[in-house]
Design an enzyme around this catalytic site. Structure first.
Site, PDB file in Angstrom:
ATOM      1  N   LYS A 145       0.896  -1.174   0.010  1.00 21.20           N
ATOM      2  CA  LYS A 145      -0.004  -0.044   0.002  1.00 21.20           C
ATOM      3  C   LYS A 145       0.690   1.361  -0.105  1.00 21.20           C
ATOM      4  O   LYS A 145       1.802   1.201   0.614  1.00 21.20           O
ATOM      5  CB  LYS A 145      -0.892  -0.052   1.357  1.00 21.20           C
ATOM      6  CG  LYS A 145      -1.935   1.229   1.362  1.00 21.20           C
ATOM      7  CD  LYS A 145      -2.791   1.007   2.583  1.00 21.20           C
ATOM      8  CE  LYS A 145      -3.723   1.931   2.751  1.00 21.20           C
ATOM      9  NZ  LYS A 145      -4.644   1.727   3.961  1.00 21.20           N
ATOM     10  N   SER A 220      -9.141   2.570   2.348  1.00 23.75           N
ATOM     11  CA  SER A 220      -7.968   3.062   1.493  1.00 23.75           C
ATOM     12  C   SER A 220      -7.080   2.064   1.125  1.00 23.75           C
ATOM     13  O   SER A 220      -6.175   2.712   0.194  1.00 23.75           O
ATOM     14  CB  SER A 220      -7.472   4.058   2.465  1.00 23.75           C
ATOM     15  OG  SER A 220      -6.812   3.358   3.595  1.00 23.75           O
ATOM     16  N   GLY A 242     -10.472   2.180   9.976  1.00 24.64           N
ATOM     17  CA  GLY A 242     -11.816   2.256  10.069  1.00 24.64           C
ATOM     18  C   GLY A 242     -12.451   1.119   9.161  1.00 24.64           C
ATOM     19  O   GLY A 242     -13.732   1.181   8.907  1.00 24.64           O
ATOM     20  N   GLY A 243     -11.479   0.221   8.557  1.00 27.89           N
ATOM     21  CA  GLY A 243     -12.130  -0.753   7.589  1.00 27.89           C
ATOM     22  C   GLY A 243     -11.212  -0.503   6.278  1.00 27.89           C
ATOM     23  O   GLY A 243     -11.739  -1.046   5.567  1.00 27.89           O
ATOM     24  N   SER A 244     -10.005  -0.021   6.432  1.00 28.50           N
ATOM     25  CA  SER A 244      -9.394   0.291   5.079  1.00 28.50           C
ATOM     26  C   SER A 244      -8.743  -1.024   4.639  1.00 28.50           C
ATOM     27  O   SER A 244      -8.146  -0.925   3.326  1.00 28.50           O
ATOM     28  CB  SER A 244      -8.042   1.270   5.571  1.00 28.50           C
ATOM     29  OG  SER A 244      -8.744   2.576   6.030  1.00 28.50           O
TER      30      SER A 244
END
Length: 585
Positions: A145, A220, A242-244
């Site tokens: 990433k 993300s 948060g859920g990326s």
């Protein structure tokens, strides 16, 4: 002797001239700043093109030397199969890495998911052969990433101001992966600033969903998930606050996993909001199957990581827990009562529940406690305890991507005006009103009270879990994939995932089904728990999703990553068995 009127006229003219000069100076400085920004942006885009051309040339040289090379069979292997063949020498690292390089380039041309080529991968291919003992990921190409540091390369977060600031060293996770023989070869796209679950920025553009280019791959870690789904990478590393990891993995139909915050080192991983400690970020892998996630964790949880980052507890991977076949006691819920799930989300949970029960596991209804309290008194205040000022620092001198404009605009509103707007919105949309009021700037005392409230909520949640004697929990994963542009309008969609960042529980997603025509028809009558603008926006975001993947989320208590992965593996196996039965009949 001058007349008073003449003096006043002169003073007025002088003042007007000064004002005009000041305005002109400000406009000139802004113009120069924008021009400089555009120059850096164009230079970064050209640099990416040159890097990807270099990658293409490297593939070309390999193919010239190996005219009989057969990439199709390599791409068909699972990670476990690939590792076995690399370990026994029946496949060379070069054949695998260059195969995935070529595939990644082809995927990028379709979905725009790559931000950089890690050219050091070519020299690393030579270095990886030298150690007498091969690491667990010997010769495996890995995608990274954008926000994870790789020496000599930018970690941009999609921000122009972060260009031309190459990392001085690899993040600890990258160092450990290399020590285990892995070959990081590309960096992947993210949304601007990371605080969005779309995947777009002004430097590298919009990444699109591999199965439907009108849909977002999520964020993300969206670039990585789109790449893996399309076969351009076999294993990726991301971060999740948060859920990326979980949202894009669910959107794209792959497996994604975030650990307890400190189980894997975060040194060298750039956060979206520097200094924010309320929601705990987790690191983790993304791959096509659960065994690949487990293998990655096995490789990372080693003495080398504990040596490089002594803040990480030295807890190796627990093989006994992961391979256990003992029946599980599983809590489940199909709705969190804050955002009504789409019909496909609900169906995914209920069908998975039935499969688990048939396999001998015990399923117990479980309700996440006080979700509205969690959202408005913990989640939103936690991320915006400073009123959004730290988040806004990222945008000083920066143009905003339209996909994140709503969050930026709200962060720029002064506290007094937020309070007024919240009061105005109260009779129209109580949820929007409460959400806006929750973003006001807090004092240090209020921040400490917030941290105490988070811990109290966490202990209350664990107590409820323990009262039901649960091993794990099955719950919805957000889906199906949103239409591009909608994630920025619906931050509330992260409620299903961000809960487990504040609780700091390990959590992962497994694809189990796809959206049916019946799901799409049922979506038309979805009213939502509140029937407000957020519910209506959610319905619009997920329309036209027939055929898109839908996942479920699997959760365990802190530090029980192996149990969570074991549960994910069980869900994956039962789902695949069921799919095979349906295919036969």
């Amino acid at each position: 002797m001058s007349l008073p009127g003449t003096e006043m006229s002169f003073a007025s003219s002088l003042l007007s001239a000064l004002v005009c000069c000041s305005v002109a100076t400000v406009l000139l400085l802004k113009w120069r700043q924008r021009r400089k920004g555009r120059g850096k942006l164009e230079e970064a885009q050209q640099r990416r093109e040159r890097a990807l051309e270099q990658m293409d040339q490297a593939v070309g040289r390999f193919k010239e030397k190996n005219p009989g090379h057969q990439p199709a069979s390599i791409l068909a292997f699972t990670l476990a199969e690939l590792c076995e063949k690399l370990q026994d020498g029946s496949l060379s690292p070069e054949s695998v890495v260059y195969t995935y390089m070529e595939r990644a380039l082809n995927v990028h041309r379709e979905v725009n998911c790559l931000t950089d080529y890690l050219e050091n991968s070519e020299s690393q291919l030579q270095h990886v052969k030298k150690p007498a003992k091969k690491g667990l990921l010997y010769g495996v190409p890995i995608s990274i990433k954008d926000s994870i540091d790789c020496k000599g390369h930018d970690s941009t977060l999609g921000l122009v101001k972060r260009l031309n600031k190459p990392a001085a060293e690899d993040a600890v996770v990258v160092q450990v992966l290399k020590r285990q023989g892995a070959i990081p070869f590309v960096k992947t796209n993210v949304p601007q600033s990371l605080l969005n679950f779309d995947c777009s920025n002004l430097i590298f553009g919009q990444t699109v969903h591999p199965l439907d280019h009108t849909k977002s791959p999520g964020g993300s870690s969206g670039g990585d998930c789109a790449l893996i789904k399309s076969g351009g990478s076999i294993l990726g590393i991301g971060s999740d606050v948060g859920g990326s990891i979980r949202i894009p993995a669910a959107f794209c139909g792959i497996c994604g996993f975030k650990t307890t915050g400190n189980r894997i080192s975060k040194k060298g991983i750039i956060p979206s909001i520097r200094g924010q400690k309320s929601a705990t970020a987790g690191t983790g892998p993304m791959a096509r199957d659960v065994d690949s996630l487990a293998l990655c964790l096995r490789a990372l949880l080693c003495d080398e990581m504990f040596r490089l980052d002594p803040t990480v507890p030295p807890i190796p991977f627990n093989e006994q827990v992961f391979t256990s076949s003992q029946p599980l006691r599983i809590g489940f819920y199909a709705s969190d009562t804050f955002l009504e799930p789409s019909p496909s989300m609900r169906r995914a949970v209920l069908e998975t529940k039935q499969l688990l029960e048939k396999a001998g596991h015990t399923l117990v209804p479980f309700n996440p406690i006080r979700m509205e309290h969690f959202i408005f008194n913990i989640s939103v205040p936690g991320l915006f305890a400073d009123g959004g000022s730290t988040f806004l620092e990222s945008f000083k001198g920066e143009s905003e991507d339209p996909k994140i404009k709503e969050v930026v605009v709200v962060s720029k509103i002064p506290d007094w005006l937020r309070s007024l707007l919240s009061w105005i919105l109260r009779p129209i949309s109580p949820r929007l009103s409460k959400g806006l009021r929750s973003t006001h700037t807090r004092s240090v005392k209020e921040l400490w009270e917030l941290h105490a409230n988070i811990e109290e909520y966490r202990q209350e949640f664990i107590a409820e879990w323990k009262k039901l004697d649960l091993d794990v929990v099955l719950c919805p994963a957000l889906g199906p994939a949103f239409t591009i542009g909608f994630p920025g309008k619906l931050s509330a969609g992260s409620c299903y995932t961000i809960l487990y960042n504040y609780l700091d529980f390990p959590a992962g997603v497994v694809p189990v089904t796809t959206v049916t025509k019946e799901d799409e028809e049922n979506l038309k009558s979805l009213k939502g728990h509140y029937g407000d603008i957020l519910d209506r926006t959610f319905r619009k975001a997920v329309t036209k999703g027939v055929g898109l993947p839908v996942a479920v989320q699997c959760v365990a208590l802190p530090w029980q990553e192996e149990l969570c992965l074991r549960f994910m593996k069980e869900v994956e196996k039962l789902t695949q068995d069921q799919r095979r039965k349906l295919t036969v009949y």
